[in-house]
Scaffold this motif. Structure first.
Motif, short mmCIF file in Angstrom:
data_model
loop_
_atom_site.label_atom_id
_atom_site.label_comp_id
_atom_site.label_asym_id
_atom_site.label_seq_id
_atom_site.Cartn_x
_atom_site.Cartn_y
_atom_site.Cartn_z
N ARG A 157 -3.61 3.95 18.90
CA ARG A 157 -4.03 2.85 17.91
C ARG A 157 -4.55 1.64 18.72
NH1 ARG A 157 -0.96 5.98 15.63
NH2 ARG A 157 -1.14 6.44 13.29
N LYS B 111 -8.36 -1.55 20.16
CA LYS B 111 -8.36 -2.81 20.41
C LYS B 111 -9.01 -3.27 21.87
CE LYS B 111 -4.32 -3.27 17.53
NZ LYS B 111 -2.84 -3.09 17.51
N ALA C 282 11.00 4.89 9.59
CA ALA C 282 11.97 3.89 10.46
C ALA C 282 10.90 3.30 11.10
CB ALA C 282 12.76 4.64 11.33
N ASP C 283 11.30 1.93 11.65
CA ASP C 283 10.50 1.08 12.50
C ASP C 283 10.24 1.59 13.85
OD1 ASP C 283 9.80 -2.29 12.72
OD2 ASP C 283 9.04 -0.67 13.98
N ILE C 284 9.31 2.40 14.39
CA ILE C 284 9.31 2.86 15.41
C ILE C 284 9.45 2.03 16.72
CG2 ILE C 284 7.99 4.62 17.03
CD1 ILE C 284 6.24 5.39 14.59
N ARG C 285 8.95 0.33 16.47
CA ARG C 285 9.12 -0.51 17.44
C ARG C 285 10.61 -0.60 17.70
NH1 ARG C 285 3.73 -2.32 17.59
NH2 ARG C 285 2.96 -1.89 15.56
N GLU D 152 13.24 10.29 3.36
CA GLU D 152 14.74 10.27 3.54
C GLU D 152 15.51 9.29 2.61
OE1 GLU D 152 14.75 10.17 7.91
OE2 GLU D 152 15.85 12.13 7.89
N GLY E 138 16.14 11.98 11.23
CA GLY E 138 17.38 11.54 11.66
C GLY E 138 18.37 10.99 10.48
N ARG F 295 0.80 -1.21 0.03
CA ARG F 295 0.03 -0.01 0.07
C ARG F 295 0.84 1.18 0.13
NH1 ARG F 295 -1.90 0.00 6.29
NH2 ARG F 295 -2.26 2.29 5.94
N GLY G 188 11.76 8.33 7.53
CA GLY G 188 13.02 7.58 6.86
C GLY G 188 12.68 7.25 5.35
N ALA H 152 6.86 4.08 4.93
CA ALA H 152 6.36 5.23 5.91
C ALA H 152 7.13 5.49 7.00
CB ALA H 152 4.86 4.83 6.22
N GLU I 45 8.46 13.15 11.93
CA GLU I 45 9.12 12.61 12.97
C GLU I 45 8.90 13.82 14.35
OE1 GLU I 45 10.36 12.91 10.06
OE2 GLU I 45 11.82 11.23 9.71
N1 T1G Z 1 6.87 1.81 12.54
C1 T1G Z 1 6.46 0.70 13.20
N2 T1G Z 1 5.16 0.58 13.10
C2 T1G Z 1 4.00 1.38 12.37
C3 T1G Z 1 4.86 2.71 11.81
C4 T1G Z 1 6.24 2.80 11.97
N3 T1G Z 1 6.67 3.91 11.39
N4 T1G Z 1 3.84 3.23 11.24
C5 T1G Z 1 2.53 2.44 11.25
N5 T1G Z 1 2.85 1.31 12.00
C6 T1G Z 1 1.91 0.41 12.45
C7 T1G Z 1 0.69 0.96 13.44
O1 T1G Z 1 1.37 0.88 14.61
C8 T1G Z 1 -0.36 -0.10 13.13
O2 T1G Z 1 0.05 -1.33 13.82
C9 T1G Z 1 -0.21 -0.56 11.50
O3 T1G Z 1 1.40 -0.04 11.36
C10 T1G Z 1 -0.92 0.30 10.80
O4 T1G Z 1 -0.47 1.84 11.04
C11 T1G Z 1 15.09 7.96 10.88
C12 T1G Z 1 13.19 8.55 13.04
C13 T1G Z 1 1.67 5.36 7.71
C14 T1G Z 1 -0.16 7.13 7.97
O5 T1G Z 1 5.77 8.75 12.12
O6 T1G Z 1 1.44 7.97 10.33
O7 T1G Z 1 11.26 7.51 10.23
O8 T1G Z 1 -2.03 -1.31 15.42
O9 T1G Z 1 -3.19 2.18 11.84
O10 T1G Z 1 -4.19 4.66 9.69
O11 T1G Z 1 14.13 10.12 10.16
O12 T1G Z 1 0.62 4.53 10.47
O13 T1G Z 1 -2.03 -2.66 13.17
O14 T1G Z 1 -0.22 -3.17 15.33
O15 T1G Z 1 -1.80 3.97 11.60
O16 T1G Z 1 -3.52 3.61 7.47
C15 T1G Z 1 8.24 8.43 10.78
C16 T1G Z 1 3.87 6.89 11.42
C17 T1G Z 1 9.15 7.55 11.87
C18 T1G Z 1 4.76 7.19 10.30
C19 T1G Z 1 -0.79 4.66 8.08
N6 T1G Z 1 6.96 7.86 10.33
N7 T1G Z 1 2.66 6.09 10.98
O17 T1G Z 1 -1.83 5.17 8.72
O18 T1G Z 1 -2.71 2.74 9.45
S1 T1G Z 1 10.28 8.05 12.76
C20 T1G Z 1 5.90 8.20 11.04
C21 T1G Z 1 1.52 6.74 10.28
C22 T1G Z 1 11.29 8.05 11.35
C23 T1G Z 1 13.63 8.76 10.76
C24 T1G Z 1 12.80 8.93 11.65
C25 T1G Z 1 0.54 5.86 10.01
C26 T1G Z 1 0.42 5.72 8.06
P1 T1G Z 1 -1.08 -2.23 14.41
P2 T1G Z 1 -2.06 2.72 11.08
P3 T1G Z 1 -3.20 4.06 8.74
#
Ligand code: T1G
Length: 696
Positions: A275, A279, A63-66, A105, A133, A57, A102, A61, A125
């Protein structure tokens, strides 16, 4: 190669595809796969150029925040991006969905970027209390200019592809067959001898000498109390002041500071908590949901009208029942006025206004509710009135219709008992203004069925709310805690503090306003009439008139009468201290024989906040909220609890549960009062050295 990323030669172009559902987060396997994919492409003589694309899809989106807070694992994202930026072959990023953080980036490490029209890019971020970052604060200012980069990075909102193209972030908008279009685009670039475009070779020049100074002034207002937006500004400034590699180093330093900050830990907690609340423990995610194609609202007043707007906004037809035509007309006219003022601000078109109004109809006859799938009652807060409404709904509505009350103080189990279908009855507590506030407390009665819970939680999401499932008690979660804080705030003033002092302490903690400014906004008459009802019903806690009641008795209801606790100039909502209020307080102290004393800000903070933590702890013990994160989300979305402190219970964990338990015990010893009786859960966590979020 890890199966999180695949490589395939297609029509002379090496295609690197990320497959890590649901959002292609850039976890370690994806980063390693991206690096391997690049190496394969560079070694592949058949590949004249490379394309990076997201499977499923979206483009990655973020880095993996987990992974945050865990030991870093190679390859780091900056290293991966650096490899792409220095590749011997031209690279095109092909974007659909949301290329965020990321993900964007990575795309900035490529030479060119193409996107489908529906795609979006962003650096969110800052919403996690962080900053981009992996080079985002250094590359975006070079590509789109420091001003645009500052706006995008400090707000963290996504930008649609066409706008991103205007900003120079996206080079071309392509058709929906994204992979094929990106391959063709890459081939044409090579055929035309298009230059390599490494953003690190570009220069970031500030659009004006005072850009950063002026932008920082704006941030002081918009981002009061937040740390990350100011670090973002410093990082973007480094892109202007320093050579690229030095700027990257500065970005890393600032990123690390934020990653370790309590604020970022809080905001990352909120990201997952908002989120997780969807549940509901004990309700399987596969529980069948009832279809809601038509909604009935009883009452066209402020709440009923606001609630109706939520459904019309989501394209769901609504029929509103009133007792008098005049009230119905007034309610529908108010809704139209609200939509038109939103349109005037450019947030929706006049077309939208008409479309939404066409979904709204009115009636004086309950018989028109016979085909609705969900009814939400929003009438006067009196059990007699609710009884009359629900007995009628029980007779008129079809089998399977969900009957919900928007009550904020009355017993949902009692309301359910007025019907023959208690399993279909629940509460849906909206917060005023109902079409604006994101929180929805879905109240589960003792007999409410699982599929009704699953349905109203799903409906909450559909109408753009953050829905939290709560149990039945006086005030559910939010108001029950709020009432404790309010009582302490009123008592602190009685003892010697001023309303302004109490409000400032809570405002400085990060709330949008203090308890008394909030009372003036909601209306002192509301609280006064609820207490009057309770006095009549013999409620021991409501027997005495408070100094707030005495203001209400003078007709000082707050903003609506331009005087309440504070006074308000005509057309100005800024609260100003009022000598009349000081006199009422002074007289009230005299009447009660109280000699005012100095009250410290620390005592104000502890008494207003710790009483809420203790109440939140009791709410968890009673199962009114299933988890501490539910309480956090209620307070963030219902009352403006500062997101960078993570919510009431997360903040308590950061303060220290032991510290809070000790102070609550002290207050209990000094003042007594049920509100200060330490909750056993609070005591147990303090003894075990744990926090609310450790508790299973
Ligand atoms: N990491 C890990 N899990 C993520 C995730 C992420 N970045 N984004 C979403 N998920 C999980 C979320 O917890 C949920 O899990 C499932 O995916 C669906 O998400 C180095 C440091 C992309 C707009 O901040 O904004 O990059 O509940 O329910 O409504 O510079 O997810 O199903 O178990 O939100 O369709 C920067 C965060 C990270 C984007 C989709 N990126 N995500 O929305 O689905 S920091 C973000 C969102 C970074 C670098 C830095 C939204 C979405 P579960 P969802 P959605």
């Amino acid at each position: 190669m890890s199966d999180a990323v695949s490589y395939q030669l297609k029509d002379g172009v090496g295609v690197i595809t990320v497959n890590n559902p649901p959002v292609n987060a850039l976890g370690q396997a994806v980063r390693a796969g991206l690096k391997e994919g690049l190496e394969k492409g560079l070694a592949d003589d058949g590949a004249r150029a490379l394309v990076v694309i997201g499977g499923g899809r979206t483009f990655p989106a973020g880095a993996d925040i987990r992974e945050f807070g865990k030991p870093p694992q190679d390859p780091s994202l900056p290293d991966v991006i650096d490899a792409y930026e220095n590749s011997d072959k031209l690279v095109v990023a092909a974007i659909h969905g949301t290329a965020l953080g990321g993900g964007l980036e990575v795309a900035l490490g490529c030479d060119y970027r193409v996107a489908v029209k529906s795609g979006a890019v962003g650096l969110p971020e800052v919403k996690l209390g962080l900053l981009p970052g992996a080079g985002g604060t250094q590359r975006l200012p070079r590509l789109a200019g420091p001003k645009a980069a500052l706006e995008m990075i400090t707000a963290g909102n996504p930008v649609k592809a066409p706008k991103a193209q205007d900003m120079g972030i996206i080079d071309a908008i392509v058709g929906d067959d994204l992979e094929a279009e990106a391959i063709a685009y890459a081939k044409k670039l090579v055929a035309d001898g298009a230059p390599r475009r490494r953003i690190c070779d570009m220069e970031a020049k500030a659009e004006s000498p005072s850009l950063f100074e002026e932008f920082e002034k704006g941030l002081q207002k918009k981002a009061r109390g937040f740390l990350a937006p100011f670090h973002c500004l410093k990082a973007v400034k480094a892109a202007v002041d320093l050579p690229f590699q030095d700027g990257l180093k500065r970005e890393r330093e600032l990123f690390q500071e934020l990653m370790e900050s309590p604020q970022s830990k809080a905001q990352r907690h909120v990201f997952f908590a908002e989120r997780e609340v969807a549940k509901v423990p004990g309700v399987s995610k596969d529980t069948p949901k009832r279809e809601v194609k038509k909604v009935g609202i009883v009452g066209a007043g402020t709440m009923g009208g606001g609630i109706a707007m939520n459904f019309a906004n989501a394209g769901i037809p609504v029929i509103i029942k009133e007792v008098k035509q005049e009230a119905l007309d007034k309610g529908l006219a108010t809704i139209r006025k609200n939509y038109e003022s939103t349109a005037k601000k450019g947030r929706i078109s006049m077309d939208d206004v008409e479309k939404r109004m066409s979904l709204l109809s009115g009636t004086l006859d309950y018989d028109d509710f016979k085909d609705v799938d969900l009814v939400i009652e929003a009438v006067f807060e009196s059990m007699d009135v609710k009884q009359d409404v629900f007995e009628t709904l029980d007779k008129v509505c079809k089998q399977g219709a969900i009957l919900a009350s928007n009550t904020s103080t009355l017993d949902v189990n009692r309301i359910a008992s007025f019907t023959s279908r208690p399993e279909d009855v629940c509460g849906m507590h909206f917060f005023s203004p109902a079409n604006v506030m994101k929180l929805l407390e879905n109240v589960r009665g003792d007999k409410t069925s699982d599929d009704v819970v699953a349905t109203i939680m799903d409906i909450g999401k559909k109408i753009g709310k953050v829905a939290v499932c709560v149990g039945v008690c006086d005030g559910f979660v939010g108001n029950r805690m709020l009432h404790k804080r309010q009582a302490e705030a009123v008592a602190l003033v009685e003892e010697g503090a001023s309303p302004e002092q109490v409000d400032k302490v809570i405002y400085d903690l990060g709330f949008p306003m203090g308890p008394f400014a909030m009372s003036d906004l909601a209306g002192l008459d509301i609280g006064y009439s609820i207490r009057l009802e309770r006095r009549k019903a013999g409620d021991p806690d409501a027997q005495e008139l408070t100094w707030l009641d005495k203001l209400a008795e003078k007709g000082r209801y707050g903003q609506k009468t331009q005087a309440g606790v504070y006074k308000y100039e005509e057309g100005d909502r800024t609260p100003k201290p009022d000598p009349v209020t000081a006199e009422v307080i002074e007289q009230h102290r005299k009447d009660k024989g109280i000699t005012p004393r100095d009250v410290s800000d620390q005592e104000v903070l502890e008494r207003c906040m710790y009483v809420m933590v203790n109440e939140g702890s009791k709410i968890l013990e009673e199962g009114i909220a299933a988890r501490a994160l539910d309480v956090d989300i209620v307070w963030i979305y219902g009352y403006g609890f500062p997101v960078y402190r993570g919510g009431t219970m997360f903040w308590a964990d950061q303060v220290g549960v032991k510290e809070i338990f000790d102070r609550v015990s002290q207050f209990y010893k000094e003042q007594g009062g049920e509100q200060w009786k330490p909750s056993p859960l609070l005591e147990q966590l303090a003894k075990e050295g744990k926090g609310f979020h450790d508790a299973k």
